[in-house]
Design a protein around this motif. Structure first.
Motif, PDB file in Angstrom:
ATOM      1  N   SER A 187      -5.216 -14.909 -24.992  1.00  0.00           N
ATOM      2  CA  SER A 187      -5.204 -15.680 -26.236  1.00  0.00           C
ATOM      3  C   SER A 187      -3.785 -16.094 -26.601  1.00  0.00           C
ATOM      4  CB  SER A 187      -5.817 -14.861 -27.379  1.00  0.00           C
ATOM      5  OG  SER A 187      -7.169 -14.564 -27.115  1.00  0.00           O
ATOM      6  N   GLU A 188      -2.855 -15.153 -26.451  1.00  0.00           N
ATOM      7  CA  GLU A 188      -1.454 -15.460 -26.751  1.00  0.00           C
ATOM      8  C   GLU A 188      -0.909 -16.523 -25.792  1.00  0.00           C
ATOM      9  OE1 GLU A 188       0.693 -11.800 -26.623  1.00  0.00           O
ATOM     10  OE2 GLU A 188      -0.257 -10.995 -28.430  1.00  0.00           O
ATOM     11  N   GLU A 230      -2.045 -19.932 -26.870  1.00  0.00           N
ATOM     12  CA  GLU A 230      -1.244 -20.395 -28.001  1.00  0.00           C
ATOM     13  C   GLU A 230       0.125 -20.860 -27.527  1.00  0.00           C
ATOM     14  OE1 GLU A 230      -0.991 -17.450 -31.030  1.00  0.00           O
ATOM     15  OE2 GLU A 230      -3.172 -17.252 -31.249  1.00  0.00           O
ATOM     16  N   ALA A 231       0.693 -20.063 -26.593  1.00  0.00           N
ATOM     17  CA  ALA A 231       2.023 -20.403 -26.083  1.00  0.00           C
ATOM     18  C   ALA A 231       1.993 -21.700 -25.286  1.00  0.00           C
ATOM     19  CB  ALA A 231       2.552 -19.266 -25.214  1.00  0.00           C
ATOM     20  N   ASP A 249       0.078 -24.153 -25.875  1.00  0.00           N
ATOM     21  CA  ASP A 249       0.032 -25.240 -26.846  1.00  0.00           C
ATOM     22  C   ASP A 249       1.426 -25.546 -27.383  1.00  0.00           C
ATOM     23  OD1 ASP A 249      -2.658 -25.539 -26.564  1.00  0.00           O
ATOM     24  OD2 ASP A 249      -3.176 -24.197 -28.234  1.00  0.00           O
ATOM     25  N   LYS A 250       2.224 -24.546 -27.515  1.00  0.00           N
ATOM     26  CA  LYS A 250       3.565 -24.724 -28.075  1.00  0.00           C
ATOM     27  C   LYS A 250       4.644 -24.812 -26.987  1.00  0.00           C
ATOM     28  CE  LYS A 250       2.282 -22.042 -32.165  1.00  0.00           C
ATOM     29  NZ  LYS A 250       2.571 -20.831 -32.956  1.00  0.00           N
TER      30      LYS A 250
END
Length: 461
Positions: A441-442, A445-446, A448-449
């Motif tokens: 999950s992290e 997110e990473a 995406d960024k």
């Protein structure tokens, strides 16, 4: 009787016979130390004496006659150690090949029972070295003409048979001393060359040379210098080539399909060529890959040898392991444990831990290895759980490696693959499931960024 002989006394021919008299008295007194000292002094006098200074020894047979008499007298009186020393001197100084061989046979019969029962020690090593010397003398005398023999070839062959068997038995007894064992095997091979050739002799010669090459390779692996290693590997290669010739002759005499000789020769020669960076290695391997009956175990051994220092041929190792995996998959009942170990080696070579991108195989190819392993895990029971865990960790960390190189699509793909392996963990799944899902999950997110750096660690890999 005097215990020592001065230089002045050496010119006195009667002193030789005085020493022989001292020797006989010592034997009769059962004084072996004194008898050994006397026979050694006598040998020195006999071999140092100049014929022109001594009319009693103008006959070249006189010295060996006295040594022969000394040996006989010691034997008659049960002094075997002293008799052995006299026989040893006789073998060293006699010009008659048949007399030398007879003396040596008698010496072996005296010494072998004692040596066979000796524990491993410096004394046993000295006795073995002594027997090596004696066998070398026998080898030398077998090459000389036999006088007075009506059937010289048969006589020589019979004598050679006796000594080559002695050398063989001593080699077997020397299994705790590889260097000495090699000496005896080589001597047995050389002595057998005076025997009439037949299947038995060819088998023995083949085995002697294989054993000698194996010892040289083992010593080469432990060599402390490059120069020493090169000498040992070259010597091994010499034995391998001789053994190849014998093996080709032997195959003409019967069915040897179950004999591992050909495989061993292949592996030995590959090891030598790989460690010596031989330019003919590629052409050698071309013929190896074409062999119809290569087993997976042989291919895996080639892979290990290809990257065993100082050899460094990871591409050859990978090729051998891929062929081994194909053989595993072709079997009616696949050995999952062997397959998993082979796959582990292949992936580890293709994606080494801590490697730079330049060291990696094309990841499209490596992806195929992971998919093959996952397919087998899905359709076959018994894939080791620790290997599944390793595949999961390896694929995850490969994804993180891709992420660190800003290859975000590949990163997601490899980390997603790790979750597929997670699904097939048994008792360990609970320990890793939460951690892996949180990390994934992290990662999403990473991604995406376009930032962050994550890795999963296994206590076992």
């Amino acid at each position: 009787a005097k215990e020592a002989v001065t230089e002045a006394e050496r010119c006195d021919p009667t002193n030789i016979f005085t020493q022989f008299h001292i020797f006989k008295i010592a034997i009769l007194e059962d004084n072996s130390d004194k008898a050994l000292q006397a026979i050694t002094t006598l040998e020195n006098l006999l071999t140092d004496e100049k014929p022109e200074d001594n009319n009693l020894l103008t006959d070249r047979g006189s010295p060996t006659l006295l040594l022969s008499l000394a040996a006989q007298f010691a034997l008659e009186n049960g002094q075997h150690i002293v008799a052995g020393k006299a026989l040893e001197y006789l073998a060293q100084h006699s010009d008659d090949p048949q007399q030398v061989l007879t003396a040596l046979k008698c010496l072996f019969r005296l010494v072998l029972p004692k040596v066979s029962q000796m524990p491993e020690s410096e004394n046993k090593k000295k006795e073995m070295d002594r027997l090596v010397t004696c066998l070398n003398i026998a080898l030398l005398k077998l090459a000389q003409p036999f006088d007075g023999e009506t059937s010289t070839l048969d006589a020589r062959s019979n004598e050679a048979h006796w000594f080559r068997k002695m050398a063989w038995n001593l080699a077997v007894q020397s299994n705790k001393d590889p260097v000495t064992m090699r000496e005896f095997f080589i001597l047995s091979y050389k002595l057998s060359q005076f025997c009439t050739s037949n299947q038995v002799i060819l088998i023995m010669q083949k085995t002697c040379l294989l054993m000698a090459a194996a010892v040289d390779l083992e010593q080469g692996r432990k060599a402390s210098t490059t120069f020493e290693q090169t000498n040992l590997l070259n010597r091994a290669l010499e034995q391998i080539h001789k053994c190849k010739n014998i093996w080709n002759l032997l195959k003409q005499t019967g069915d040897f399909s179950n004999d591992p000789c050909e495989t061993l020769l292949l592996l030995y020669e590959f090891e030598v060529k790989a460690k010596m960076n031989d330019p003919s290695l590629d052409s050698f391997l071309e013929s190896v890959w074409e062999l119809p009956h290569l087993e997976s175990k042989t291919l895996e051994t080639i892979a290990s040898l290809a990257v065993e220092i100082p050899a460094h041929y990871p591409s050859i190792a990978r090729k051998a392991l891929k062929r081994a995996l194909l053989l595993h998959k072709k079997k009616e009942s696949i050995d999952v444990l062997k397959y998993s170990k082979c796959m582990h080696k292949l992936i580890n070579l293709s994606v080494p831990d801590g490697a730079s991108s330049a060291d990696l195989c094309p990841l499209e190819e490596v992806w195929g290895y992971f998919e093959d392993a996952l397919s087998l895990i899905r359709h076959t029971e018994g894939y080791p759980e620790m290997e599944i865990l390793w595949l999961m960790t390896k694929s995850w960390n490969t994804g993180i490696f891709m992420y660190s190189r800003s290859k975000y699509v590949s990163a997601e793909k490899w980390c997603g693959l790790a979750l597929h392996f997670l699904d097939h963990l048994g008792s360990l799944k609970r320990s890793y499931e939460i951690q892996m899902n949180v990390l994934y999950s992290e990662l999403m997110e990473a991604l995406d960024k376009n930032k962050g750096s994550l890795s999963v660690k296994s206590d076992n890999y």
